[in-house]
Write a protein that holds these residues in place. Structure first.
Motif, PDB file in Angstrom:
ATOM      1  N   MET A  19      20.105  -1.472   8.879  1.00  0.00           N
ATOM      2  CA  MET A  19      19.837  -0.204   8.205  1.00  0.00           C
ATOM      3  C   MET A  19      19.522  -0.432   6.723  1.00  0.00           C
ATOM      4  SD  MET A  19      19.822   2.248  10.356  1.00  0.00           S
ATOM      5  CE  MET A  19      19.803   3.607   9.175  1.00  0.00           C
ATOM      6  N   VAL A  20      20.246  -1.353   6.104  1.00  0.00           N
ATOM      7  CA  VAL A  20      19.980  -1.670   4.694  1.00  0.00           C
ATOM      8  C   VAL A  20      18.565  -2.219   4.539  1.00  0.00           C
ATOM      9  CG1 VAL A  20      20.597  -3.228   2.813  1.00  0.00           C
ATOM     10  CG2 VAL A  20      22.392  -2.035   4.073  1.00  0.00           C
ATOM     11  N   CYS A  21      18.161  -3.107   5.436  1.00  0.00           N
ATOM     12  CA  CYS A  21      16.815  -3.686   5.363  1.00  0.00           C
ATOM     13  C   CYS A  21      15.741  -2.635   5.622  1.00  0.00           C
ATOM     14  CB  CYS A  21      16.688  -4.825   6.387  1.00  0.00           C
ATOM     15  SG  CYS A  21      17.583  -6.322   5.923  1.00  0.00           S
ATOM     16  N   LEU A  22      16.014  -1.718   6.530  1.00  0.00           N
ATOM     17  CA  LEU A  22      15.058  -0.637   6.793  1.00  0.00           C
ATOM     18  C   LEU A  22      14.864   0.235   5.548  1.00  0.00           C
ATOM     19  CD1 LEU A  22      16.212   0.338  10.399  1.00  0.00           C
ATOM     20  CD2 LEU A  22      13.872  -0.307   9.775  1.00  0.00           C
ATOM     21  N   ARG A  27      11.651   1.660   0.668  1.00  0.00           N
ATOM     22  CA  ARG A  27      11.513   1.835  -0.780  1.00  0.00           C
ATOM     23  C   ARG A  27      10.417   0.928  -1.334  1.00  0.00           C
ATOM     24  NH1 ARG A  27      17.922   2.176  -2.644  1.00  0.00           N
ATOM     25  NH2 ARG A  27      18.310   4.265  -1.742  1.00  0.00           N
ATOM     26  N   SER A  28      10.371  -0.290  -0.846  1.00  0.00           N
ATOM     27  CA  SER A  28       9.307  -1.200  -1.285  1.00  0.00           C
ATOM     28  C   SER A  28       7.947  -0.680  -0.839  1.00  0.00           C
ATOM     29  CB  SER A  28       9.549  -2.601  -0.706  1.00  0.00           C
ATOM     30  OG  SER A  28      10.754  -3.152  -1.196  1.00  0.00           O
ATOM     31  N   GLY A  29       7.911  -0.130   0.391  1.00  0.00           N
ATOM     32  CA  GLY A  29       6.661   0.414   0.888  1.00  0.00           C
ATOM     33  C   GLY A  29       6.191   1.611   0.094  1.00  0.00           C
ATOM     34  N   ARG A  30       7.113   2.455  -0.328  1.00  0.00           N
ATOM     35  CA  ARG A  30       6.736   3.623  -1.128  1.00  0.00           C
ATOM     36  C   ARG A  30       6.098   3.192  -2.446  1.00  0.00           C
ATOM     37  NH1 ARG A  30       5.165   7.691   0.548  1.00  0.00           N
ATOM     38  NH2 ARG A  30       5.789   8.913  -1.281  1.00  0.00           N
ATOM     39  N   SER A 193      15.556 -10.602  12.880  1.00  0.00           N
ATOM     40  CA  SER A 193      15.787  -9.173  13.111  1.00  0.00           C
ATOM     41  C   SER A 193      15.797  -8.410  11.791  1.00  0.00           C
ATOM     42  CB  SER A 193      17.116  -8.968  13.838  1.00  0.00           C
ATOM     43  OG  SER A 193      17.100  -9.548  15.119  1.00  0.00           O
ATOM     44  N   LEU A 194      16.426  -8.985  10.775  1.00  0.00           N
ATOM     45  CA  LEU A 194      16.468  -8.343   9.460  1.00  0.00           C
ATOM     46  C   LEU A 194      15.079  -8.286   8.827  1.00  0.00           C
ATOM     47  CD1 LEU A 194      19.748  -9.934   8.029  1.00  0.00           C
ATOM     48  CD2 LEU A 194      19.448  -7.665   9.036  1.00  0.00           C
ATOM     49  N   VAL A 195      14.311  -9.359   8.990  1.00  0.00           N
ATOM     50  CA  VAL A 195      12.946  -9.365   8.457  1.00  0.00           C
ATOM     51  C   VAL A 195      12.102  -8.289   9.141  1.00  0.00           C
ATOM     52  CG1 VAL A 195      10.809 -10.704   8.296  1.00  0.00           C
ATOM     53  CG2 VAL A 195      13.006 -11.779   7.764  1.00  0.00           C
ATOM     54  N   CYS A 196      12.258  -8.179  10.476  1.00  0.00           N
ATOM     55  CA  CYS A 196      11.509  -7.164  11.213  1.00  0.00           C
ATOM     56  C   CYS A 196      11.901  -5.760  10.753  1.00  0.00           C
ATOM     57  CB  CYS A 196      11.753  -7.314  12.713  1.00  0.00           C
ATOM     58  SG  CYS A 196      10.941  -8.747  13.452  1.00  0.00           S
ATOM     59  N   ALA A 197      13.200  -5.563  10.521  1.00  0.00           N
ATOM     60  CA  ALA A 197      13.657  -4.257  10.047  1.00  0.00           C
ATOM     61  C   ALA A 197      13.035  -3.934   8.684  1.00  0.00           C
ATOM     62  CB  ALA A 197      15.181  -4.233   9.951  1.00  0.00           C
ATOM     63  N   PHE A 198      12.963  -4.923   7.813  1.00  0.00           N
ATOM     64  CA  PHE A 198      12.344  -4.709   6.500  1.00  0.00           C
ATOM     65  C   PHE A 198      10.873  -4.347   6.647  1.00  0.00           C
ATOM     66  CE2 PHE A 198      10.107  -6.040   2.693  1.00  0.00           C
ATOM     67  CZ  PHE A 198      10.902  -5.526   1.680  1.00  0.00           C
ATOM     68  N   LEU A 199      10.171  -5.041   7.543  1.00  0.00           N
ATOM     69  CA  LEU A 199       8.744  -4.772   7.735  1.00  0.00           C
ATOM     70  C   LEU A 199       8.511  -3.368   8.299  1.00  0.00           C
ATOM     71  CD1 LEU A 199       7.516  -8.199   9.154  1.00  0.00           C
ATOM     72  CD2 LEU A 199       7.090  -7.245   6.880  1.00  0.00           C
ATOM     73  N   VAL A 200       9.393  -2.952   9.219  1.00  0.00           N
ATOM     74  CA  VAL A 200       9.275  -1.597   9.766  1.00  0.00           C
ATOM     75  C   VAL A 200       9.495  -0.571   8.662  1.00  0.00           C
ATOM     76  CG1 VAL A 200      10.347   0.093  11.315  1.00  0.00           C
ATOM     77  CG2 VAL A 200       9.899  -2.219  12.124  1.00  0.00           C
ATOM     78  N   MET A 204       6.943   2.235   7.076  1.00  0.00           N
ATOM     79  CA  MET A 204       7.312   3.647   6.969  1.00  0.00           C
ATOM     80  C   MET A 204       7.124   4.185   5.552  1.00  0.00           C
ATOM     81  SD  MET A 204      10.766   4.034   9.265  1.00  0.00           S
ATOM     82  CE  MET A 204      10.719   4.013  11.066  1.00  0.00           C
ATOM     83  N   GLY A 205       7.005   3.262   4.609  1.00  0.00           N
ATOM     84  CA  GLY A 205       6.803   3.686   3.233  1.00  0.00           C
ATOM     85  C   GLY A 205       5.486   4.397   3.010  1.00  0.00           C
ATOM     86  N   GLY A 206       4.581   4.292   3.986  1.00  0.00           N
ATOM     87  CA  GLY A 206       3.308   4.966   3.855  1.00  0.00           C
ATOM     88  C   GLY A 206       3.371   6.446   4.185  1.00  0.00           C
ATOM     89  N   THR A 207       4.542   6.922   4.634  1.00  0.00           N
ATOM     90  CA  THR A 207       4.712   8.340   4.957  1.00  0.00           C
ATOM     91  C   THR A 207       5.589   9.009   3.896  1.00  0.00           C
ATOM     92  OG1 THR A 207       6.665   7.921   6.332  1.00  0.00           O
ATOM     93  CG2 THR A 207       4.515   7.846   7.417  1.00  0.00           C
ATOM     94  N   GLU A 208       5.434  10.295   3.760  1.00  0.00           N
ATOM     95  CA  GLU A 208       6.207  11.035   2.766  1.00  0.00           C
ATOM     96  C   GLU A 208       7.679  11.153   3.151  1.00  0.00           C
ATOM     97  OE1 GLU A 208       5.433  12.129  -0.160  1.00  0.00           O
ATOM     98  OE2 GLU A 208       3.346  11.450  -0.092  1.00  0.00           O
ATOM     99  N   VAL A 209       7.921  11.390   4.450  1.00  0.00           N
ATOM    100  CA  VAL A 209       9.290  11.600   4.928  1.00  0.00           C
ATOM    101  C   VAL A 209       9.655  10.506   5.925  1.00  0.00           C
ATOM    102  CG1 VAL A 209      10.882  13.171   6.079  1.00  0.00           C
ATOM    103  CG2 VAL A 209       9.062  14.090   4.628  1.00  0.00           C
TER     104      VAL A 209
END
Length: 257
Positions: A19-22, A27-30, A193-200, A204-209
């Motif tokens: 969850m932390v990585c997600l 935030r990085s994606g935003r 798994s953590l890397v994949c969570a970060f990438l997901v 998601m950073g490309g969306t507003e919500v």
């Protein structure tokens, strides 16, 4: 702290880390997708390779763990059959040599049952102490059987091979409890798994919500799969058990009187 609580703690820790990585990824994606900046080139390829590798490792690790669980169950059946056969073949020995040998064999069977019961209930040290007792009983039974076979030479080819098989399966089962993937495999699985969570999260950073439900589902699926693999590998410590198969040994012991 029990082994079960350690397993559940590992599940919770991995879920929290995912969850932390997600969240960090989002935030990085935003920041990366803010304003008019274009979608980073090559991101899709990175995600495909990373998720493909994770899926491959999970599949092989899960399949291997499930196969080892089946092997352990089969070995319990093999030991029950070997003990039953050895017990019956004691009939070919001289009547006066049988009572003491049968008493030792009953004690040995009790010890074999107690090893894994103590491991589940009291831990590794208690199981090791009981295993040492069973090994001593093996030597005692073998010495008595060899002496008894001198009075009935024809029994040598009947009794001794059966006892040898019953003793060998004990060593085989011990080795099976120590057959696990190297620890580095689990570390790599967790890290990927953590890397994949970060990438997901980054995507998601490309969306507003952010879709919190999707994030939670992904973290649950990955952490639960990881936990099930560990449960397969240690089937006397978690929710997945082989204890029911020990009933076969108990039944053999009951037939000995």
């Amino acid at each position: 702290m029990t082994d079960l609580s350690v397993g559940i703690g590992s599940f919770v820790a991995l879920f929290a880390a995912l969850m932390v990585c997600l969240v960090a990824g989002r935030r990085s994606g935003r920041k990366a997708f803010g304003g008019e900046r274009a979608h980073p080139a090559g991101l899709g390829a990175v995600e495909a390779v990373t998720f493909g590798l994770l899926g491959l490792l999970l599949a092989f690790t899960f399949s291997g763990a499930a196969a080892r669980l089946d092997i352990r169950r089969e070995q319990i059946v093999d030991e029950a059959n070997a003990l039953g056969t050895a017990w019956l073949r004691l009939d070919v020995l001289a009547p006066d040599a049988q009572p003491k040998l049968r008493d030792a064999f009953r004690a040995y069977t009790d010890s074999r049952i107690a090893i894994y019961r103590k491991f589940s209930e009291s831990g590794l040290d208690a199981a090791r102490a009981e295993y040492a007792r069973s090994t001593a009983l093996q030597q005692e039974i073998w010495t008595q059987a060899v002496a008894a076979c001198r009075d009935v030479p024809s029994a040598t080819v009947v009794v001794l091979p059966a006892l040898n098989e019953a003793f060998d399966i004990a060593s085989t089962r011990l080795a099976a409890t120590q057959m696990h993937p190297p620890a580095i495999v689990f570390v790599v699985l967790a890290l990927i798994s953590l890397v994949c969570a970060f990438l997901v999260g980054y995507e998601m950073g490309g969306t507003e919500v952010a879709s919190r439900s999707h994030m939670i589902v992904l973290a649950l699926v990955l952490s639960f799969t990881f936990y099930v693999i560990l449960d397969f590998e240690y089937p006397r410590l978690g929710f997945i058990r082989v204890d029911d198969f020990d009933a076969l040994l108990v039944q053999i012991r009951a037939s000995m009187g």
